[in-house]
Design an enzyme around this catalytic site. Structure first.
Site, PDB file in Angstrom:
ATOM      1  N   ASN A  73      39.243  47.464  33.504  1.00  0.00           N
ATOM      2  CA  ASN A  73      39.234  48.601  34.431  1.00  0.00           C
ATOM      3  C   ASN A  73      40.669  48.806  34.901  1.00  0.00           C
ATOM      4  O   ASN A  73      41.159  48.054  35.733  1.00  0.00           O
ATOM      5  CB  ASN A  73      38.308  48.301  35.615  1.00  0.00           C
ATOM      6  N   TRP A  74      41.296  49.829  34.343  1.00  0.00           N
ATOM      7  CA  TRP A  74      42.720  50.044  34.656  1.00  0.00           C
ATOM      8  C   TRP A  74      42.923  50.803  35.959  1.00  0.00           C
ATOM      9  O   TRP A  74      44.062  51.004  36.377  1.00  0.00           O
ATOM     10  CB  TRP A  74      43.387  50.792  33.501  1.00  0.00           C
ATOM     11  N   LYS A  75      41.852  51.296  36.546  1.00  0.00           N
ATOM     12  CA  LYS A  75      41.961  52.055  37.810  1.00  0.00           C
ATOM     13  C   LYS A  75      42.997  53.181  37.630  1.00  0.00           C
ATOM     14  O   LYS A  75      43.111  53.726  36.537  1.00  0.00           O
ATOM     15  CB  LYS A  75      42.310  51.116  38.960  1.00  0.00           C
ATOM     16  N   HIS A 134      31.505  51.329  41.261  1.00  0.00           N
ATOM     17  CA  HIS A 134      32.571  50.361  41.603  1.00  0.00           C
ATOM     18  C   HIS A 134      32.777  50.390  43.119  1.00  0.00           C
ATOM     19  O   HIS A 134      32.689  51.443  43.752  1.00  0.00           O
ATOM     20  CB  HIS A 134      33.858  50.738  40.872  1.00  0.00           C
ATOM     21  N   GLU A 161      35.317  50.398  44.885  1.00  0.00           N
ATOM     22  CA  GLU A 161      36.349  51.329  45.372  1.00  0.00           C
ATOM     23  C   GLU A 161      35.790  52.746  45.458  1.00  0.00           C
ATOM     24  O   GLU A 161      36.178  53.517  46.337  1.00  0.00           O
ATOM     25  CB  GLU A 161      37.589  51.259  44.469  1.00  0.00           C
ATOM     26  N   GLU A 198      30.355  42.096  41.305  1.00  0.00           N
ATOM     27  CA  GLU A 198      31.742  42.145  41.762  1.00  0.00           C
ATOM     28  C   GLU A 198      31.778  41.956  43.280  1.00  0.00           C
ATOM     29  O   GLU A 198      31.684  42.947  44.030  1.00  0.00           O
ATOM     30  CB  GLU A 198      32.360  43.501  41.399  1.00  0.00           C
ATOM     31  N   GLY A 228      40.830  42.204  43.393  1.00  0.00           N
ATOM     32  CA  GLY A 228      42.250  42.436  43.631  1.00  0.00           C
ATOM     33  C   GLY A 228      42.863  41.544  44.697  1.00  0.00           C
ATOM     34  O   GLY A 228      43.977  41.794  45.148  1.00  0.00           O
ATOM     35  N   SER A 273      39.212  39.234  40.497  1.00  0.00           N
ATOM     36  CA  SER A 273      40.364  38.336  40.320  1.00  0.00           C
ATOM     37  C   SER A 273      40.204  37.381  39.135  1.00  0.00           C
ATOM     38  O   SER A 273      40.620  36.225  39.199  1.00  0.00           O
ATOM     39  CB  SER A 273      40.643  37.562  41.615  1.00  0.00           C
ATOM     40  N   GLY A 295      40.200  43.901  36.371  1.00  0.00           N
ATOM     41  CA  GLY A 295      41.198  44.869  36.815  1.00  0.00           C
ATOM     42  C   GLY A 295      42.592  44.392  36.463  1.00  0.00           C
ATOM     43  O   GLY A 295      43.061  44.543  35.336  1.00  0.00           O
ATOM     44  N   GLY A 296      43.272  43.772  37.432  1.00  0.00           N
ATOM     45  CA  GLY A 296      44.687  43.397  37.303  1.00  0.00           C
ATOM     46  C   GLY A 296      45.051  42.720  35.991  1.00  0.00           C
ATOM     47  O   GLY A 296      46.025  43.112  35.330  1.00  0.00           O
TER      48      GLY A 296
END
Ligand code: PEP
Length: 259
Positions: free
Chosen positions: A9-11, A98, A100, A173, A179, A219, A240-241
């Site tokens: 997930n590159w956001k 998600h 966010e 999640e 993150g 994470s 993500g990251g």
């Protein structure tokens, strides 16, 4: 045996050059035969979907997902993208719910039920995200929150659409882990995943629940992923990251493949 799935997930990250650089490095570094062992999904920003689904940009079998999608096929919804539009771009998966999106765009369970239904009707595979906030965990409400998020959204999704185990992915999640650099321990992940599988069994029956893949997200790094993947109810990761770097993402895929 559930085939592992690792999704990036590159956001709202990477410009077009960075996307293409990633694709080149990823294609060079991904070991041959990986897609036979692991389903691999990359979810870039909407504007970069077409670049990634163009022929030969990604290794064969690596597919692309949207980070969100609307609950209608078309209409007066300025700024939105529908599942049918994603399908046109050869997108295969859609992240739905998600944290966010829930937090910054006030997505309710009602909206998420609509998004799940529209995604499934378009023939796309939803990656439905659920997870508790820190305060909810600290006050012992993790299971209750998961139950609410699952039942509030899934009870409105037609069972015949969602209960095909190959067409539905769940992601646990925990919001406090996204993150933050503070991943759930394998014990916390396994406990939550087992509970979620129980909820799936209650909704759609034990056989389907036993086949649905449940991803862990929060994470994930190459250092912690092997221990999380060793949990019997963890079937992959939503990352993500660590997915922004081709080398680290390949390492995560290798860990999933080795399970
Ligand atoms: C995510 O955005 O779904 C996520 C899990 O992010 P990160 O891996 O950076 O915690």
């Amino acid at each position: 045996m559930r085939k592992p799935l690792v999704a990036a997930n590159w956001k709202m990250n990477k410009n077009l050059n960075e996307v293409l650089d990633f694709a080149g490095e990823f294609s060079r570094k991904l070991p041959h035969g990986s897609v036979a062992k692991v389903d691999i999904v990359i979810c870039p920003a909407f504007t970069h979907l077409a670049a990634l689904t163009a022929n030969s940009v990604l290794p064969g079998g690596v597919v692309v997902g949207g980070q969100d999608s609307h609950w209608e096929e078309k209409g007066a919804f300025t700024g939105c993208i529908s599942p049918v539009m994603l399908k046109d771009l050869r997108v295969r998966y859609v992240i739905v719910g998600h944290s966010e999106r829930r937090q910054y765009f006030s997505e309710s369970s009602n909206m998420l039920a609509g998004k799940l239904t529209a995604t499934l009707k378009a023939g796309l595979i939803p990656i439905f995200c659920v997870g508790e906030k820190l305060e909810e965990r600290q006050t012992g409400r993790t299971f209750k929150v998961l139950e609410e998020q699952m039942t509030e959204a899934l009870q409105f999704v037609p069972k015949e659409l969602a209960s095909d185990s190959s067409r539905f992915i769940l992601a646990y999640e925990p919001v406090w882990a996204i993150g933050t650099g503070q991943n759930a321990t394998p014990g916390q992940a396994q406990e939550a995943h087992k509970h979620l599988r129980g909820l799936l069994a209650w909704l759609w029956g034990a056989e389907t629940a036993g086949q649905i893949r449940i991803l862990y997200g929060g994470s994930v790094t190459p250092d912690n992923f092997a221990a999380i993947m060793a949990c019997p109810d963890v079937d992959g990761g939503l990352v993500g990251g660590a997915s922004l770097d081709a080398e680290r993402f390949v390492k995560l895929i290798e860990i999933a493949a080795a399970r």
